[in-house]
Design a protein around this motif. Structure first.
Motif, PDB file in Angstrom:
ATOM      1  N   HIS A  37       0.840  -1.196   0.000  1.00 19.73           N
ATOM      2  CA  HIS A  37       0.000   0.000   0.000  1.00 19.73           C
ATOM      3  C   HIS A  37       0.883   1.257   0.000  1.00 19.73           C
ATOM      4  O   HIS A  37       0.584   2.233  -0.691  1.00 19.73           O
ATOM      5  CB  HIS A  37      -0.919  -0.030   1.225  1.00 19.73           C
ATOM      6  N   GLU A  38       1.964   1.211   0.731  1.00 22.23           N
ATOM      7  CA  GLU A  38       2.890   2.356   0.778  1.00 22.23           C
ATOM      8  C   GLU A  38       3.477   2.649  -0.603  1.00 22.23           C
ATOM      9  O   GLU A  38       3.687   3.815  -0.960  1.00 22.23           O
ATOM     10  CB  GLU A  38       4.008   2.099   1.800  1.00 22.23           C
ATOM     11  N   ASP A  39       3.769   1.615  -1.375  1.00 22.55           N
ATOM     12  CA  ASP A  39       4.274   1.820  -2.740  1.00 22.55           C
ATOM     13  C   ASP A  39       3.262   2.609  -3.575  1.00 22.55           C
ATOM     14  O   ASP A  39       3.627   3.529  -4.300  1.00 22.55           O
ATOM     15  CB  ASP A  39       4.557   0.476  -3.425  1.00 22.55           C
ATOM     16  N   PHE A  40       1.984   2.262  -3.437  1.00 24.00           N
ATOM     17  CA  PHE A  40       0.952   2.951  -4.205  1.00 24.00           C
ATOM     18  C   PHE A  40       0.701   4.364  -3.690  1.00 24.00           C
ATOM     19  O   PHE A  40       0.316   5.241  -4.464  1.00 24.00           O
ATOM     20  CB  PHE A  40      -0.340   2.130  -4.256  1.00 24.00           C
ATOM     21  N   LYS A  41       0.927   4.603  -2.409  1.00 27.19           N
ATOM     22  CA  LYS A  41       0.793   5.966  -1.885  1.00 27.19           C
ATOM     23  C   LYS A  41       1.833   6.878  -2.521  1.00 27.19           C
ATOM     24  O   LYS A  41       1.594   8.069  -2.709  1.00 27.19           O
ATOM     25  CB  LYS A  41       0.934   5.967  -0.361  1.00 27.19           C
ATOM     26  N   VAL A  42       2.970   6.336  -2.894  1.00 26.19           N
ATOM     27  CA  VAL A  42       4.033   7.123  -3.531  1.00 26.19           C
ATOM     28  C   VAL A  42       3.766   7.277  -5.031  1.00 26.19           C
ATOM     29  O   VAL A  42       3.847   8.378  -5.582  1.00 26.19           O
ATOM     30  CB  VAL A  42       5.410   6.464  -3.291  1.00 26.19           C
ATOM     31  N   ILE A  43       3.459   6.180  -5.702  1.00 21.76           N
ATOM     32  CA  ILE A  43       3.371   6.208  -7.161  1.00 21.76           C
ATOM     33  C   ILE A  43       2.059   6.790  -7.688  1.00 21.76           C
ATOM     34  O   ILE A  43       2.030   7.435  -8.741  1.00 21.76           O
ATOM     35  CB  ILE A  43       3.618   4.789  -7.749  1.00 21.76           C
ATOM     36  N   SER A  44       0.956   6.603  -6.972  1.00 20.12           N
ATOM     37  CA  SER A  44      -0.351   7.070  -7.466  1.00 20.12           C
ATOM     38  C   SER A  44      -0.387   8.565  -7.753  1.00 20.12           C
ATOM     39  O   SER A  44      -0.872   8.974  -8.820  1.00 20.12           O
ATOM     40  CB  SER A  44      -1.469   6.668  -6.496  1.00 20.12           C
ATOM     41  N   PRO A  45       0.107   9.436  -6.860  1.00 17.56           N
ATOM     42  CA  PRO A  45       0.106  10.869  -7.186  1.00 17.56           C
ATOM     43  C   PRO A  45       0.961  11.206  -8.411  1.00 17.56           C
ATOM     44  O   PRO A  45       0.631  12.123  -9.163  1.00 17.56           O
ATOM     45  CB  PRO A  45       0.675  11.533  -5.929  1.00 17.56           C
ATOM     46  N   MET A  46       2.045  10.444  -8.621  1.00 16.75           N
ATOM     47  CA  MET A  46       2.881  10.674  -9.807  1.00 16.75           C
ATOM     48  C   MET A  46       2.101  10.353 -11.076  1.00 16.75           C
ATOM     49  O   MET A  46       2.138  11.116 -12.049  1.00 16.75           O
ATOM     50  CB  MET A  46       4.142   9.807  -9.749  1.00 16.75           C
ATOM     51  N   ILE A  47       1.403   9.237 -11.071  1.00 12.34           N
ATOM     52  CA  ILE A  47       0.607   8.849 -12.240  1.00 12.34           C
ATOM     53  C   ILE A  47      -0.553   9.820 -12.426  1.00 12.34           C
ATOM     54  O   ILE A  47      -0.829  10.259 -13.549  1.00 12.34           O
ATOM     55  CB  ILE A  47       0.128   7.392 -12.112  1.00 12.34           C
ATOM     56  N   ASP A  48      -1.208  10.198 -11.334  1.00 11.95           N
ATOM     57  CA  ASP A  48      -2.300  11.171 -11.414  1.00 11.95           C
ATOM     58  C   ASP A  48      -1.823  12.466 -12.057  1.00 11.95           C
ATOM     59  O   ASP A  48      -2.481  13.018 -12.940  1.00 11.95           O
ATOM     60  CB  ASP A  48      -2.874  11.468 -10.027  1.00 11.95           C
ATOM     61  N   GLY A  49      -0.672  12.956 -11.622  1.00  9.65           N
ATOM     62  CA  GLY A  49      -0.121  14.197 -12.162  1.00  9.65           C
ATOM     63  C   GLY A  49       0.266  14.069 -13.628  1.00  9.65           C
ATOM     64  O   GLY A  49       0.021  14.968 -14.435  1.00  9.65           O
ATOM     65  N   ALA A  50       0.860  12.941 -13.980  1.00  7.28           N
ATOM     66  CA  ALA A  50       1.299  12.723 -15.363  1.00  7.28           C
ATOM     67  C   ALA A  50       0.123  12.652 -16.324  1.00  7.28           C
ATOM     68  O   ALA A  50       0.221  13.065 -17.479  1.00  7.28           O
ATOM     69  CB  ALA A  50       2.124  11.445 -15.457  1.00  7.28           C
ATOM     70  N   LEU A  51      -1.007  12.137 -15.846  1.00  5.65           N
ATOM     71  CA  LEU A  51      -2.150  11.932 -16.731  1.00  5.65           C
ATOM     72  C   LEU A  51      -3.218  13.013 -16.606  1.00  5.65           C
ATOM     73  O   LEU A  51      -4.238  12.963 -17.286  1.00  5.65           O
ATOM     74  CB  LEU A  51      -2.767  10.553 -16.477  1.00  5.65           C
ATOM     75  N   TRP A  68      -5.889  -3.783  -4.117  1.00  9.17           N
ATOM     76  CA  TRP A  68      -7.053  -2.884  -4.159  1.00  9.17           C
ATOM     77  C   TRP A  68      -6.634  -1.506  -4.688  1.00  9.17           C
ATOM     78  O   TRP A  68      -7.343  -0.908  -5.506  1.00  9.17           O
ATOM     79  CB  TRP A  68      -7.671  -2.775  -2.768  1.00  9.17           C
ATOM     80  N   ASP A  69      -5.492  -1.003  -4.247  1.00  7.80           N
ATOM     81  CA  ASP A  69      -4.979   0.279  -4.740  1.00  7.80           C
ATOM     82  C   ASP A  69      -4.747   0.217  -6.249  1.00  7.80           C
ATOM     83  O   ASP A  69      -5.085   1.159  -6.978  1.00  7.80           O
ATOM     84  CB  ASP A  69      -3.659   0.639  -4.049  1.00  7.80           C
ATOM     85  N   ASP A  70      -4.174  -0.880  -6.720  1.00  9.50           N
ATOM     86  CA  ASP A  70      -3.901  -1.068  -8.139  1.00  9.50           C
ATOM     87  C   ASP A  70      -5.209  -1.082  -8.929  1.00  9.50           C
ATOM     88  O   ASP A  70      -5.331  -0.433  -9.976  1.00  9.50           O
ATOM     89  CB  ASP A  70      -3.129  -2.371  -8.337  1.00  9.50           C
ATOM     90  N   PHE A  71      -6.202  -1.786  -8.427  1.00 17.49           N
ATOM     91  CA  PHE A  71      -7.505  -1.846  -9.075  1.00 17.49           C
ATOM     92  C   PHE A  71      -8.126  -0.451  -9.173  1.00 17.49           C
ATOM     93  O   PHE A  71      -8.620  -0.042 -10.230  1.00 17.49           O
ATOM     94  CB  PHE A  71      -8.420  -2.801  -8.291  1.00 17.49           C
ATOM     95  N   ASN A  72      -8.089   0.310  -8.084  1.00 12.79           N
ATOM     96  CA  ASN A  72      -8.652   1.666  -8.086  1.00 12.79           C
ATOM     97  C   ASN A  72      -7.917   2.594  -9.042  1.00 12.79           C
ATOM     98  O   ASN A  72      -8.538   3.428  -9.717  1.00 12.79           O
ATOM     99  CB  ASN A  72      -8.661   2.243  -6.667  1.00 12.79           C
ATOM    100  N   LEU A  73      -6.602   2.468  -9.103  1.00  8.84           N
ATOM    101  CA  LEU A  73      -5.813   3.282 -10.029  1.00  8.84           C
ATOM    102  C   LEU A  73      -6.198   2.950 -11.472  1.00  8.84           C
ATOM    103  O   LEU A  73      -6.337   3.845 -12.310  1.00  8.84           O
ATOM    104  CB  LEU A  73      -4.320   3.048  -9.782  1.00  8.84           C
ATOM    105  N   SER A  74      -6.409   1.669 -11.747  1.00  7.85           N
ATOM    106  CA  SER A  74      -6.829   1.246 -13.088  1.00  7.85           C
ATOM    107  C   SER A  74      -8.204   1.803 -13.445  1.00  7.85           C
ATOM    108  O   SER A  74      -8.431   2.237 -14.575  1.00  7.85           O
ATOM    109  CB  SER A  74      -6.867  -0.284 -13.175  1.00  7.85           C
TER     110      SER A  74
END
Length: 126
Positions: free
Chosen positions: A31-45, A71-77
């Motif tokens: 979950h911590e990995d997704f807390k870091v990467i999700s904002p980066m992907i959100d910003g990029a897209l 679950w984080d991966d599913f929500n990001l998708s």
């Protein structure tokens, strides 16, 4: 002392109106990995029109997910699924291919699994 590496690396390139994401997963994602990467992907897209993003996803070193990370991966998708044109996943394990097939059910764009990076890139460009 043994260090266990895990996480996601990301590369983002914009070429004209297209966006290319290169992702590499390593170890067992948390979950911590997704807390870091999700904002980066959100910003990029942010602001990307529908079906403009091509993703190259290297899962050769992926060992799996914690339940919360899955679950984080599913929500990001779900959040970015309509922006994705193609996702080329490459790895070398049968379970990775099976996960890619299941993930394809939830994506508006095309998702395909490859054993070799060169084949994945050729498909993304085609």
């Amino acid at each position: 002392m043994t260090l266990t590496r895990h996480g996601l690396s990301i590369g983002i390139d914009r070429v004209g109106d297209d966006v290319f994401l290169a992702l590499k997963a390593q170890g067992r994602l948390t979950h911590e990995d997704f807390k870091v990467i999700s904002p980066m992907i959100d910003g990029a897209l942010a602001g990307i029109e529908k079906r403009k993003v091509k993703v190259l996803f290297d899962v050769r070193d992926l060992e799996g997910w914690e339940i919360r990370a899955a679950w984080d991966d599913f929500n990001l998708s779900l959040k970015h699924g309509l922006q994705i044109d193609k996702i080329a996943v490459f790895g070398h394990k049968v379970w990775q291919d099976n996960i890619a097939k299941v993930a394809n059910w939830f994506m508006a764009g095309d998702l395909k699994f490859f054993e070799h990076e060169a084949d994945a890139l050729r498909w993304l460009k085609g």
